[in-house]
Design a protein around this motif. Structure first.
Motif, PDB file in Angstrom:
ATOM      1  N   ARG A 315       0.835  -1.209   0.000  1.00  0.00           N
ATOM      2  CA  ARG A 315       0.000   0.000   0.000  1.00  0.00           C
ATOM      3  C   ARG A 315       0.866   1.254   0.000  1.00  0.00           C
ATOM      4  O   ARG A 315       0.550   2.238  -0.678  1.00  0.00           O
ATOM      5  CB  ARG A 315      -0.928   0.001   1.215  1.00  0.00           C
ATOM      6  CG  ARG A 315      -2.101  -0.961   1.105  1.00  0.00           C
ATOM      7  CD  ARG A 315      -3.144  -0.647   2.174  1.00  0.00           C
ATOM      8  NE  ARG A 315      -2.589  -0.694   3.508  1.00  0.00           N
ATOM      9  CZ  ARG A 315      -2.545  -1.783   4.260  1.00  0.00           C
ATOM     10  NH1 ARG A 315      -3.031  -2.928   3.786  1.00  0.00           N
ATOM     11  NH2 ARG A 315      -2.024  -1.752   5.472  1.00  0.00           N
ATOM     12  N   HIS A 319       0.514   4.297  -2.357  1.00  0.00           N
ATOM     13  CA  HIS A 319       0.004   5.491  -1.672  1.00  0.00           C
ATOM     14  C   HIS A 319       1.052   5.941  -0.660  1.00  0.00           C
ATOM     15  O   HIS A 319       0.934   5.675   0.534  1.00  0.00           O
ATOM     16  CB  HIS A 319      -1.313   5.151  -0.972  1.00  0.00           C
ATOM     17  CG  HIS A 319      -2.075   6.365  -0.539  1.00  0.00           C
ATOM     18  ND1 HIS A 319      -3.412   6.321  -0.231  1.00  0.00           N
ATOM     19  CD2 HIS A 319      -1.717   7.668  -0.379  1.00  0.00           C
ATOM     20  CE1 HIS A 319      -3.834   7.520   0.117  1.00  0.00           C
ATOM     21  NE2 HIS A 319      -2.812   8.356   0.041  1.00  0.00           N
ATOM     22  N   THR A 323       0.902  11.526   1.026  1.00  0.00           N
ATOM     23  CA  THR A 323       0.076  11.714  -0.170  1.00  0.00           C
ATOM     24  C   THR A 323      -1.386  11.580   0.228  1.00  0.00           C
ATOM     25  O   THR A 323      -1.860  10.486   0.531  1.00  0.00           O
ATOM     26  CB  THR A 323       0.425  10.666  -1.247  1.00  0.00           C
ATOM     27  OG1 THR A 323       1.819  10.723  -1.521  1.00  0.00           O
ATOM     28  CG2 THR A 323      -0.356  10.907  -2.517  1.00  0.00           C
ATOM     29  N   ASP A 324      -2.120  12.704   0.231  1.00  0.00           N
ATOM     30  CA  ASP A 324      -3.537  12.643   0.601  1.00  0.00           C
ATOM     31  C   ASP A 324      -4.365  12.199  -0.605  1.00  0.00           C
ATOM     32  O   ASP A 324      -3.851  11.986  -1.710  1.00  0.00           O
ATOM     33  CB  ASP A 324      -4.021  13.984   1.148  1.00  0.00           C
ATOM     34  CG  ASP A 324      -3.810  15.134   0.158  1.00  0.00           C
ATOM     35  OD1 ASP A 324      -3.798  14.875  -1.065  1.00  0.00           O
ATOM     36  OD2 ASP A 324      -3.647  16.282   0.612  1.00  0.00           O
ATOM     37  N   GLU A 325      -5.664  12.038  -0.383  1.00  0.00           N
ATOM     38  CA  GLU A 325      -6.535  11.494  -1.423  1.00  0.00           C
ATOM     39  C   GLU A 325      -6.598  12.399  -2.646  1.00  0.00           C
ATOM     40  O   GLU A 325      -6.624  11.927  -3.790  1.00  0.00           O
ATOM     41  CB  GLU A 325      -7.937  11.271  -0.850  1.00  0.00           C
ATOM     42  CG  GLU A 325      -8.020  10.153   0.181  1.00  0.00           C
ATOM     43  CD  GLU A 325      -7.573   8.818  -0.393  1.00  0.00           C
ATOM     44  OE1 GLU A 325      -7.817   8.567  -1.596  1.00  0.00           O
ATOM     45  OE2 GLU A 325      -6.962   8.030   0.356  1.00  0.00           O
ATOM     46  N   GLU A 326      -6.636  13.729  -2.431  1.00  0.00           N
ATOM     47  CA  GLU A 326      -6.690  14.642  -3.564  1.00  0.00           C
ATOM     48  C   GLU A 326      -5.405  14.577  -4.388  1.00  0.00           C
ATOM     49  O   GLU A 326      -5.428  14.588  -5.626  1.00  0.00           O
ATOM     50  CB  GLU A 326      -6.937  16.074  -3.078  1.00  0.00           C
ATOM     51  CG  GLU A 326      -7.015  17.123  -4.179  1.00  0.00           C
ATOM     52  CD  GLU A 326      -8.143  16.868  -5.166  1.00  0.00           C
ATOM     53  OE1 GLU A 326      -8.045  17.365  -6.309  1.00  0.00           O
ATOM     54  OE2 GLU A 326      -9.121  16.170  -4.807  1.00  0.00           O
ATOM     55  N   LEU A 328      -3.428  11.993  -4.549  1.00  0.00           N
ATOM     56  CA  LEU A 328      -3.419  10.691  -5.220  1.00  0.00           C
ATOM     57  C   LEU A 328      -4.318  10.726  -6.463  1.00  0.00           C
ATOM     58  O   LEU A 328      -3.972  10.161  -7.509  1.00  0.00           O
ATOM     59  CB  LEU A 328      -3.898   9.609  -4.256  1.00  0.00           C
ATOM     60  CG  LEU A 328      -3.781   8.157  -4.749  1.00  0.00           C
ATOM     61  CD1 LEU A 328      -2.330   7.805  -5.036  1.00  0.00           C
ATOM     62  CD2 LEU A 328      -4.371   7.203  -3.713  1.00  0.00           C
ATOM     63  N   ARG A 329      -5.451  11.426  -6.364  1.00  0.00           N
ATOM     64  CA  ARG A 329      -6.342  11.553  -7.527  1.00  0.00           C
ATOM     65  C   ARG A 329      -5.631  12.291  -8.663  1.00  0.00           C
ATOM     66  O   ARG A 329      -5.721  11.885  -9.842  1.00  0.00           O
ATOM     67  CB  ARG A 329      -7.613  12.299  -7.124  1.00  0.00           C
ATOM     68  CG  ARG A 329      -8.670  12.362  -8.232  1.00  0.00           C
ATOM     69  CD  ARG A 329      -9.741  13.363  -7.904  1.00  0.00           C
ATOM     70  NE  ARG A 329      -9.222  14.733  -7.865  1.00  0.00           N
ATOM     71  CZ  ARG A 329      -8.947  15.457  -8.952  1.00  0.00           C
ATOM     72  NH1 ARG A 329      -9.122  14.941 -10.168  1.00  0.00           N
ATOM     73  NH2 ARG A 329      -8.486  16.689  -8.848  1.00  0.00           N
ATOM     74  N   GLU A 330      -4.895  13.335  -8.309  1.00  0.00           N
ATOM     75  CA  GLU A 330      -4.177  14.084  -9.343  1.00  0.00           C
ATOM     76  C   GLU A 330      -3.053  13.256  -9.956  1.00  0.00           C
ATOM     77  O   GLU A 330      -2.773  13.355 -11.156  1.00  0.00           O
ATOM     78  CB  GLU A 330      -3.648  15.393  -8.761  1.00  0.00           C
ATOM     79  CG  GLU A 330      -4.748  16.395  -8.434  1.00  0.00           C
ATOM     80  CD  GLU A 330      -4.184  17.749  -8.030  1.00  0.00           C
ATOM     81  OE1 GLU A 330      -2.937  17.918  -8.095  1.00  0.00           O
ATOM     82  OE2 GLU A 330      -4.976  18.642  -7.643  1.00  0.00           O
ATOM     83  N   TRP A 331      -2.392  12.460  -9.131  1.00  0.00           N
ATOM     84  CA  TRP A 331      -1.358  11.572  -9.676  1.00  0.00           C
ATOM     85  C   TRP A 331      -1.963  10.641 -10.725  1.00  0.00           C
ATOM     86  O   TRP A 331      -1.415  10.449 -11.812  1.00  0.00           O
ATOM     87  CB  TRP A 331      -0.720  10.740  -8.562  1.00  0.00           C
ATOM     88  CG  TRP A 331       0.467  11.355  -7.891  1.00  0.00           C
ATOM     89  CD1 TRP A 331       0.592  11.691  -6.590  1.00  0.00           C
ATOM     90  CD2 TRP A 331       1.719  11.675  -8.499  1.00  0.00           C
ATOM     91  NE1 TRP A 331       1.832  12.213  -6.330  1.00  0.00           N
ATOM     92  CE2 TRP A 331       2.553  12.212  -7.494  1.00  0.00           C
ATOM     93  CE3 TRP A 331       2.215  11.585  -9.794  1.00  0.00           C
ATOM     94  CZ2 TRP A 331       3.844  12.649  -7.741  1.00  0.00           C
ATOM     95  CZ3 TRP A 331       3.522  12.008 -10.044  1.00  0.00           C
ATOM     96  CH2 TRP A 331       4.313  12.539  -9.022  1.00  0.00           C
ATOM     97  N   ARG A 332      -3.095  10.029 -10.387  1.00  0.00           N
ATOM     98  CA  ARG A 332      -3.733   9.091 -11.309  1.00  0.00           C
ATOM     99  C   ARG A 332      -4.166   9.807 -12.591  1.00  0.00           C
ATOM    100  O   ARG A 332      -4.050   9.256 -13.690  1.00  0.00           O
ATOM    101  CB  ARG A 332      -4.926   8.425 -10.619  1.00  0.00           C
ATOM    102  CG  ARG A 332      -4.522   7.433  -9.527  1.00  0.00           C
ATOM    103  CD  ARG A 332      -5.703   6.603  -9.058  1.00  0.00           C
ATOM    104  NE  ARG A 332      -5.251   5.502  -8.209  1.00  0.00           N
ATOM    105  CZ  ARG A 332      -5.482   5.422  -6.900  1.00  0.00           C
ATOM    106  NH1 ARG A 332      -6.161   6.385  -6.292  1.00  0.00           N
ATOM    107  NH2 ARG A 332      -5.045   4.396  -6.212  1.00  0.00           N
ATOM    108  N   ASP A 343      -1.661   2.915 -10.860  1.00  0.00           N
ATOM    109  CA  ASP A 343      -1.495   1.755  -9.987  1.00  0.00           C
ATOM    110  C   ASP A 343      -0.723   0.639 -10.673  1.00  0.00           C
ATOM    111  O   ASP A 343       0.151   0.010 -10.067  1.00  0.00           O
ATOM    112  CB  ASP A 343      -2.870   1.244  -9.533  1.00  0.00           C
ATOM    113  CG  ASP A 343      -3.610   2.277  -8.701  1.00  0.00           C
ATOM    114  OD1 ASP A 343      -3.500   2.219  -7.468  1.00  0.00           O
ATOM    115  OD2 ASP A 343      -4.278   3.157  -9.292  1.00  0.00           O
TER     116      ASP A 343
END
Length: 436
Positions: A315, A319, A323-326, A328-332, A343
């Motif tokens: 994990r 993650h 690295t917060d959820e926002e 991580l969303r931008e990374w994706r 991923d």
């Protein structure tokens, strides 16, 4: 004088009590030694009979290093030589008529299998005390061990240490805005062959990571602990949530891990009942490679503490900490716009990595103790470029003002399978030893 009046040899001997006593003791000793020799021979024969497994030869490959002694193996013969027997050579020997390979064995020495760390927690108030002008210290670390005959020094060295409470000024609003405006020129390496550029308007979380508090902290702001590092100066900075600055001590002794390679099935047969500790290795399916995916499936199936740690490691790769959820969303999103799956790309970075099952010895590790001595040398100055101009007395060995000492057992750092690091307290503080 007539010869008949001369006393005989026995009578003359009896007239000397000390000689009589010596002769009696020698006779008794000879009889006792004969008995001990007979008992020892009987015990040796019994031990050999109990452990005899038939005639066998040991094939030694270290012919380039150690010659035989009267046809017998010299000490450490199996550890000599630069090359061992290859698997192909072993299979050729195994295929010879009339030759049975009982249990092939090999060894690998792995220096510094893990990084050994010992940290010194320096209280923030000590650093802030140097708010008007940086303060110079000499830090001396002495590592010792005990080989059973007494204490032995493993390593001892001294380095300058500077506490700087003045810190680097935090970024101004103009600095932050300039960073945000130029964020698009900062390349993000998605893979070894793909680099992209960040649009501040479309990726605010990633830009905040570069230009916000965390990004500036990586460049160094606030009170700091400073030390020489690779012909330059390194630093550890204070953060708002900590009550101390953790500084890793220099030149921590590294251990060498000895890994013994065995064929578990043949070794199990050779050892008999004493080889039942090899059962976990015998149970491993060797027909397919043991990779990360297979170990992950095994961990999920078996459960337990190891499975939890292994899943946590996977994990963290996807993650990372911080690295917060926002973000991580931008990374994706950033990966997706470059025809990549975030991923899948992260997982591909460790796919194919081989994993070798090990049985870890329960033997006690060596004793290792560290002593930290601190001396103060007063105010110092910042250098014109980078670092500090410390007093000459720090490096000359001249004594400074003694601050105190801390002594701790840090034997655990020699365990290559322990991920924790020892954190020691500043001399003069309440003795405390924690794990990082």
């Amino acid at each position: 004088m007539s010869r008949t009046r001369v006393p005989g040899a026995l009578r003359r001997l009896l007239r000397q009590p000390l000689r009589v006593t010596a002769v009696v003791l020698l006779a008794a000793t000879a009889l006792a030694a004969a008995g001990v020799h007979g008992s020892a021979a009987t015990m040796l024969a019994s031990t050999v009979d109990e452990n005899w497994r038939g005639d066998y030869d040991i094939l030694v490959t270290a012919t380039d290093q150690l010659a035989d002694v009267d046809g017998m193996l010299p000490p450490n013969a199996l550890a000599g030589g630069e090359k061992g027997m290859t698997l192909a050579q072993w299979q050729r020997v195994q295929g010879l008529d009339g030759v049975d390979v009982a249990a092939p064995i090999g060894e690998v020495l792995v220096p510094a299998l893990k990084r050994a760390d010992v940290w010194l927690a320096i209280p923030k108030e000590k650093v802030r005390a140097a708010a008007d002008q940086p303060e110079a210290f000499r830090l001396t670390t002495t590592y010792t061990t005990d080989d059973g005959l007494g204490e032995r020094i493993v390593d001892r060295r001294s380095i300058p240490l500077v506490l700087d409470g003045t810190g680097t000024p935090p970024p101004t609003a103009e600095d932050v805005e300039t960073c945000r405006a130029n964020a698009g020129t900062v390349a993000y390496g998605l893979t070894d062959t793909v680099e992209v550029y960040v649009d501040p308007a479309r990726y605010p979380a990633l830009v905040e990571r570069m230009c916000g508090g965390e990004g500036w902290r990586m460049f160094g702001t606030g009170p700091s602990v400073n030390f020489p590092s690779d012909d330059a100066w390194g630093a550890r900075f204070a953060t708002s949530g900590d009550d101390a600055i953790a500084f890793n001590l220099p030149a921590v002794p590294d251990s060498t891990t000895r890994i013994t390679l065995v064929d578990p099935e043949s070794e199990r047969r050779l050892l008999g009942d004493r080889g039942d500790f090899l059962d976990p290795l015998v149970a491993v399916d060797t027909t397919t490679p043991v990779d990360m995916a297979r170990v992950s499936a095994w961990a999920h199936r078996e459960g337990g503490a190891f499975a939890d740690r292994f899943d946590g490691m996977l994990r963290d790769m996807v993650h990372p900490e911080g690295t917060d959820e926002e973000m991580l969303r931008e990374w994706r999103q950033l990966y997706s716009e470059n025809a990549l799956d975030y991923d899948a790309t992260i997982r591909q970075s460790f796919e194919g990595e081989g994993i070798t099952p090990l049985i870890i010895s329960e033997a006690q590790i060596a004793q290792l103790t560290v002593r930290i001595d601190l001396e103060a040398f007063g105010p110092t100055e910042r250098a014109a470029t980078v670092g500090y101009v410390v007093p000459d007395s720090v490096s000359s060995g001249a004594p400074g003002e003694e601050i105190g000492s801390t002594v701790a057992d840090v034997s655990s750092i020699l365990n290559p399978f322990s991920s924790a690091a020892d954190v020691l307290t500043w001399p003069g503080r309440t003795p405390q030893r924690t794990r990082r």
